[in-house]
Write a protein that holds these residues in place. Structure first.
Motif, short mmCIF file in Angstrom:
data_model
loop_
_atom_site.label_atom_id
_atom_site.label_comp_id
_atom_site.label_asym_id
_atom_site.label_seq_id
_atom_site.Cartn_x
_atom_site.Cartn_y
_atom_site.Cartn_z
N LEU A 288 20.90 4.41 -8.26
CA LEU A 288 20.58 4.13 -9.66
C LEU A 288 20.80 5.32 -10.59
O LEU A 288 21.11 5.15 -11.75
N SER A 289 20.56 6.53 -10.09
CA SER A 289 20.62 7.71 -10.94
C SER A 289 21.40 8.83 -10.27
O SER A 289 21.29 9.03 -9.06
N SER A 290 22.15 9.56 -11.06
CA SER A 290 22.88 10.71 -10.51
C SER A 290 22.08 12.00 -10.66
O SER A 290 22.54 13.05 -10.25
N THR A 291 20.88 11.92 -11.25
CA THR A 291 20.12 13.13 -11.51
C THR A 291 18.72 13.16 -10.93
O THR A 291 18.27 14.19 -10.47
N MET A 292 17.98 12.05 -10.99
CA MET A 292 16.58 12.10 -10.57
C MET A 292 16.22 10.98 -9.60
O MET A 292 16.88 9.95 -9.55
N GLY A 293 15.16 11.22 -8.83
CA GLY A 293 14.61 10.22 -7.94
C GLY A 293 13.16 9.99 -8.32
O GLY A 293 12.53 10.82 -8.96
N ALA A 294 12.61 8.84 -7.90
CA ALA A 294 11.22 8.53 -8.21
C ALA A 294 10.70 7.47 -7.26
O ALA A 294 11.47 6.70 -6.67
N GLY A 295 9.37 7.43 -7.12
CA GLY A 295 8.76 6.42 -6.27
C GLY A 295 7.25 6.49 -6.34
O GLY A 295 6.67 7.25 -7.11
N ILE A 296 6.62 5.67 -5.49
CA ILE A 296 5.18 5.60 -5.36
C ILE A 296 4.85 5.93 -3.91
O ILE A 296 5.52 5.44 -3.00
N ALA A 297 3.83 6.74 -3.68
CA ALA A 297 3.42 7.07 -2.31
C ALA A 297 1.92 6.88 -2.17
O ALA A 297 1.17 7.02 -3.13
N ARG A 298 1.50 6.56 -0.94
CA ARG A 298 0.08 6.37 -0.62
C ARG A 298 -0.32 7.33 0.49
O ARG A 298 0.42 7.49 1.47
N PHE A 299 -1.49 7.91 0.35
CA PHE A 299 -2.03 8.83 1.35
C PHE A 299 -3.49 8.48 1.57
O PHE A 299 -4.28 8.50 0.63
N ASP A 300 -3.84 8.12 2.80
CA ASP A 300 -5.23 7.76 3.09
C ASP A 300 -5.64 8.38 4.41
O ASP A 300 -5.19 7.94 5.48
N PRO B 16 -0.36 9.65 14.03
CA PRO B 16 -0.94 8.32 14.05
C PRO B 16 -1.38 7.81 12.67
O PRO B 16 -1.39 6.63 12.42
N LYS B 17 -1.74 8.73 11.78
CA LYS B 17 -2.16 8.32 10.43
C LYS B 17 -1.06 8.69 9.46
O LYS B 17 -1.07 9.76 8.86
N GLN B 18 -0.12 7.80 9.28
CA GLN B 18 1.00 8.06 8.40
C GLN B 18 0.70 7.66 6.97
O GLN B 18 -0.12 6.80 6.71
N ALA B 19 1.39 8.28 6.08
CA ALA B 19 1.37 7.88 4.68
C ALA B 19 2.41 6.77 4.53
O ALA B 19 3.12 6.45 5.48
N SER B 20 2.52 6.20 3.35
CA SER B 20 3.56 5.21 3.10
C SER B 20 4.19 5.50 1.75
O SER B 20 3.58 6.10 0.86
N ILE B 21 5.45 5.07 1.62
CA ILE B 21 6.22 5.41 0.43
C ILE B 21 7.06 4.21 0.00
O ILE B 21 7.57 3.47 0.83
N SER B 22 7.16 4.04 -1.30
CA SER B 22 8.03 3.02 -1.90
C SER B 22 9.01 3.76 -2.80
O SER B 22 8.66 4.22 -3.89
N ARG B 23 10.23 3.90 -2.31
CA ARG B 23 11.26 4.61 -3.08
C ARG B 23 11.80 3.68 -4.16
O ARG B 23 12.24 2.58 -3.85
N LEU B 24 11.74 4.12 -5.40
CA LEU B 24 12.16 3.28 -6.51
C LEU B 24 13.52 3.68 -7.06
O LEU B 24 14.42 2.85 -7.18
N GLU C 176 -2.00 15.15 1.01
CA GLU C 176 -3.18 14.56 1.64
C GLU C 176 -3.88 13.66 0.63
O GLU C 176 -3.61 13.74 -0.57
N GLY C 177 -4.81 12.83 1.12
CA GLY C 177 -5.59 12.04 0.19
C GLY C 177 -6.53 11.07 0.85
O GLY C 177 -6.45 10.82 2.05
N GLU C 178 -7.44 10.56 0.05
CA GLU C 178 -8.33 9.48 0.45
C GLU C 178 -8.10 8.34 -0.53
O GLU C 178 -8.44 8.46 -1.70
N GLY C 179 -7.50 7.27 -0.04
CA GLY C 179 -7.21 6.14 -0.91
C GLY C 179 -6.35 6.53 -2.09
O GLY C 179 -6.47 5.95 -3.17
N ALA C 180 -5.47 7.52 -1.90
CA ALA C 180 -4.67 8.04 -3.01
C ALA C 180 -3.34 7.31 -3.14
O ALA C 180 -2.64 7.07 -2.16
N THR C 181 -3.01 6.97 -4.38
CA THR C 181 -1.70 6.45 -4.73
C THR C 181 -1.17 7.37 -5.81
O THR C 181 -1.87 7.65 -6.79
N VAL C 182 0.07 7.85 -5.62
CA VAL C 182 0.67 8.76 -6.59
C VAL C 182 2.06 8.27 -6.98
O VAL C 182 2.74 7.59 -6.20
N PHE C 183 2.46 8.61 -8.18
CA PHE C 183 3.83 8.44 -8.64
C PHE C 183 4.50 9.80 -8.51
O PHE C 183 3.88 10.82 -8.83
#
Length: 120
Positions: free
Chosen positions: A34-46, A21-29, A95-102
Motif C-alpha cells: 500500500l505504501s512506499s514509505t510507511m508501515g502501520a498496524g495494531i498489536a496486542r500484548f497480554d 508460550p505467551k505470544q503477542a498478536s499483530i494485525s498488519r494494516l 510488554e503489557g497487560e490487556g494492552a492494544t497499541v497502534f
C-alpha cells in the motif's frame, strides 16, 4: 492517484507475534503493498514480553490497557492516549497487560533493506 483504505475493526485479523508460550498478536494494516514509505498496524500484548531491536523508526500509541516498553534499565509505562517515539537501533522489549497499541513505522521496507545490507 489518491487512495483511501478503510480498515474496519470487525475485519482485522491478528497473527501470533514473538517467541514463547505467551505470544503477542499483530494485525498488519499498511505494508509495502500500500505504501512506499510507511508501515502501520495494531498489536496486542497480554502478560508477555517480546524482545526486539527495532530496525526502523517507530511511533506507538496506546489504545487500551497498560503497555510497557523496556529499554535497558528504563521502563516506559503507558496508558490509553500515551505516545512513544522509538528510534531505529533501539534494543527493547514490548510488554503489557490487556494492552492494544497502534504503531507506525518508517521505512516500510525495513526487512528488505536489512537483507540487502547483510548480503553486502
Amino acid at each position: 492517484m489518491s487512495q483511501v483504505v478503510h480498515f474496519q475493526k470487525s475485519a482485522r485479523v491478528f497473527e501470533p507475534y514473538g517467541d514463547g508460550p505467551k505470544q503477542a498478536s499483530i494485525s498488519r494494516l499498511v505494508g509495502p503493498e500500500l505504501s512506499s514509505t510507511m508501515g502501520a498496524g495494531i498489536a496486542r500484548f497480554d502478560n508477555c514480553s517480546v524482545a526486539w531491536t527495532v530496525l526502523y523508526d517507530e511511533l506507538i500509541v496506546t489504545l487500551e490497557g497498560r503497555f510497557r516498553l523496556r529499554v535497558g534499565e528504563q521502563v516506559f509505562e503507558t496508558v490509553p492516549g500515551d505516545v512513544l517515539w522509538v528510534s531505529k537501533g533501539t534494543a527493547l522489549a514490548y510488554e503489557g497487560e490487556g494492552a492494544t497499541v497502534f504503531y507506525a513505522l518508517h521505512p516500510v521496507d525495513w526487512s528488505t533493506r536489512e537483507i540487502k545490507s547483510e548480503r553486502m
